[in-house]
Design a protein around this motif. Structure first.
Motif, PDB file in Angstrom:
ATOM      1  N   SER A  63      62.764  81.142  44.209  1.00 43.21           N
ATOM      2  CA  SER A  63      63.606  82.257  43.777  1.00 43.21           C
ATOM      3  C   SER A  63      65.060  81.871  43.567  1.00 43.21           C
ATOM      4  CB  SER A  63      63.516  83.407  44.789  1.00 43.21           C
ATOM      5  OG  SER A  63      63.973  82.982  46.063  1.00 43.21           O
ATOM      6  N   THR A  64      65.579  80.952  44.396  1.00 44.37           N
ATOM      7  CA  THR A  64      67.004  80.610  44.317  1.00 44.37           C
ATOM      8  C   THR A  64      67.277  79.222  43.752  1.00 44.37           C
ATOM      9  OG1 THR A  64      67.114  79.644  46.540  1.00 44.37           O
ATOM     10  CG2 THR A  64      67.394  82.031  46.360  1.00 44.37           C
ATOM     11  N   GLY A  65      66.268  78.350  43.758  1.00 45.39           N
ATOM     12  CA  GLY A  65      66.484  76.965  43.340  1.00 45.39           C
ATOM     13  C   GLY A  65      67.115  76.110  44.415  1.00 45.39           C
ATOM     14  N   GLN A  66      67.430  76.713  45.562  1.00 44.86           N
ATOM     15  CA  GLN A  66      68.074  75.981  46.656  1.00 44.86           C
ATOM     16  C   GLN A  66      67.057  75.080  47.354  1.00 44.86           C
ATOM     17  OE1 GLN A  66      69.316  78.545  49.845  1.00 44.86           O
ATOM     18  NE2 GLN A  66      70.263  76.887  51.038  1.00 44.86           N
ATOM     19  N   PHE A  67      67.494  73.880  47.718  1.00 51.15           N
ATOM     20  CA  PHE A  67      66.671  73.009  48.551  1.00 51.15           C
ATOM     21  C   PHE A  67      66.834  73.447  50.001  1.00 51.15           C
ATOM     22  CE2 PHE A  67      67.454  70.231  44.838  1.00 51.15           C
ATOM     23  CZ  PHE A  67      66.130  70.041  44.463  1.00 51.15           C
ATOM     24  N   VAL A  68      65.709  73.760  50.647  1.00 51.91           N
ATOM     25  CA  VAL A  68      65.778  74.402  51.967  1.00 51.91           C
ATOM     26  C   VAL A  68      65.102  73.592  53.070  1.00 51.91           C
ATOM     27  CG1 VAL A  68      65.960  76.693  50.963  1.00 51.91           C
ATOM     28  CG2 VAL A  68      63.691  75.766  51.495  1.00 51.91           C
ATOM     29  N   GLY A  69      64.412  72.522  52.732  1.00 51.58           N
ATOM     30  CA  GLY A  69      63.754  71.709  53.745  1.00 51.58           C
ATOM     31  C   GLY A  69      63.571  70.289  53.265  1.00 51.58           C
ATOM     32  N   CYS A  70      63.379  69.380  54.214  1.00 54.25           N
ATOM     33  CA  CYS A  70      63.206  67.982  53.839  1.00 54.25           C
ATOM     34  C   CYS A  70      62.499  67.227  54.960  1.00 54.25           C
ATOM     35  CB  CYS A  70      64.553  67.326  53.537  1.00 54.25           C
ATOM     36  SG  CYS A  70      65.635  67.149  54.988  1.00 54.25           S
ATOM     37  N   ALA A  71      62.044  66.039  54.642  1.00 54.08           N
ATOM     38  CA  ALA A  71      61.480  65.109  55.628  1.00 54.08           C
ATOM     39  C   ALA A  71      61.390  63.750  54.956  1.00 54.08           C
ATOM     40  CB  ALA A  71      60.111  65.570  56.113  1.00 54.08           C
ATOM     41  N   ARG A  72      61.032  62.746  55.762  1.00 52.87           N
ATOM     42  CA  ARG A  72      60.899  61.407  55.193  1.00 52.87           C
ATOM     43  C   ARG A  72      59.677  60.709  55.772  1.00 52.87           C
ATOM     44  NH1 ARG A  72      65.847  58.135  58.302  1.00 52.87           N
ATOM     45  NH2 ARG A  72      64.879  58.150  60.370  1.00 52.87           N
ATOM     46  N   LEU A  73      59.220  59.724  55.037  1.00 51.57           N
ATOM     47  CA  LEU A  73      58.141  58.848  55.458  1.00 51.57           C
ATOM     48  C   LEU A  73      58.740  57.445  55.535  1.00 51.57           C
ATOM     49  CD1 LEU A  73      55.020  59.214  55.908  1.00 51.57           C
ATOM     50  CD2 LEU A  73      54.731  58.390  53.579  1.00 51.57           C
ATOM     51  N   VAL A  74      58.907  56.940  56.765  1.00 49.12           N
ATOM     52  CA  VAL A  74      59.513  55.619  56.943  1.00 49.12           C
ATOM     53  C   VAL A  74      58.434  54.555  56.778  1.00 49.12           C
ATOM     54  CG1 VAL A  74      60.882  54.137  58.447  1.00 49.12           C
ATOM     55  CG2 VAL A  74      61.145  56.628  58.587  1.00 49.12           C
ATOM     56  N   LEU A  75      58.639  53.649  55.844  1.00 46.40           N
ATOM     57  CA  LEU A  75      57.698  52.571  55.562  1.00 46.40           C
ATOM     58  C   LEU A  75      58.146  51.283  56.234  1.00 46.40           C
ATOM     59  CD1 LEU A  75      57.349  53.240  51.728  1.00 46.40           C
ATOM     60  CD2 LEU A  75      55.777  54.005  53.510  1.00 46.40           C
ATOM     61  N   VAL A  76      57.233  50.340  56.303  1.00 42.24           N
ATOM     62  CA  VAL A  76      57.552  48.993  56.793  1.00 42.24           C
ATOM     63  C   VAL A  76      57.938  48.134  55.602  1.00 42.24           C
ATOM     64  CG1 VAL A  76      56.561  46.923  57.837  1.00 42.24           C
ATOM     65  CG2 VAL A  76      56.036  49.172  58.798  1.00 42.24           C
TER      66      VAL A  76
END
Length: 253
Positions: A63-76
């Motif tokens: 609805s707003t286009g706002q980024f509201v969450g995140c996470a990462r996948l740490v690789l070797v």
């Protein structure tokens, strides 16, 4: 669930510098300003050395286009697999039960760690919980008469599962709240505890998940959502020209 998710959110793999900066901005807002887990940074971005060998995802409000969450996948790092530890290998060095699994004794090109999950305060689960970190908890599912589905948190996790599959990762590690295993089991996900408790922003335990088991064990409701999220991931990867092989071809490595 998938229809409800599509009304409110979409996942966006952070494949550009601009999108990764959005990831770091959310982390700074949540981890530094809201929760006080990390010191404030003058540039308003929370990042560390692990980000250079991570793949990141964002959740965007439709609805707003706002980024509201995140996470990462740490690789070797494939160039130095024995020297590039995952975050939990450092924090849980003294409590890890290596009779269950020794991360140094398996194919390190196929392991990764889920970390830095963050959701902005106004989107965390319920009114009054803006000061609490996000996770999949008992309350997220409501009651038998009034069920609730944690769209945003699930979307982040499923985006990381999809990215893990794309990059050839078969085993995921995560520091979890002790009760997370029971909550995820309700979604058909088996979480295996692999060590003793540590103090890390509350009580946490190191846990292990199999990517194939997660995908194979999803109930039909979660699988439908996973297919939607995976399609969004695939389209982003194709647009960015990232549909190559695995981590050694990742632009950050």
């Amino acid at each position: 669930m998938s229809q409800g998710y599509r009304r409110f959110f979409k996942v966006v793999p952070a494949l550009t510098d601009e999108l990764r900066a959005e990831n770091y901005r959310i982390r700074h807002e949540v981890y530094c300003r809201e929760l006080g887990y990390e010191p404030l940074r003058p540039e308003g971005l929370e990042a560390d050395d692990f980000d250079e060998r991570s793949v990141h995802c964002l959740v965007q409000s439709v609805s707003t286009g706002q980024f509201v969450g995140c996470a990462r996948l740490v690789l070797v790092d494939p160039e130095t697999p024995a020297q590039s530890c995952l975050p939990f290998e450092i924090s849980c060095a003294a409590t890890l039960d290596r009779s269950i699994i020794d991360p140094m004794a398996i194919d390190r090109s196929q392991i990764a760690e889920i970390s830095r999950l963050a959701v902005v305060g106004s989107y965390r689960r319920r009114q009054g919980e803006q000061g609490q970190p996000i996770s999949i908890s008992e309350q997220d599912f409501g009651t038998a008469s009034r069920p609730r589905q944690p769209y945003l948190a699930l979307a982040v996790y499923l985006c990381l599962i999809s990215l893990a599959r794309h990059y050839g990762v078969s085993t995921l590690f995560v520091l979890t709240e002790p009760r997370l295993a029971a909550n995820l089991s309700r979604l058909g996900v088996r979480v295996e505890r692999i060590g003793g408790e540590i103090e890390h922003r509350g009580t946490r335990v190191p846990s292990m998940l199999s990517v194939n088991e997660i995908i194979g064990g999803m109930n039909f409701v979660v699988r439908a959502l996973f297919e939607v999220v995976s399609r969004e991931v695939r389209e982003s990867l194709e647009t960015a020209g990232q549909c190559a092989v695995r981590a050694k071809h990742h632009p950050l490595l």
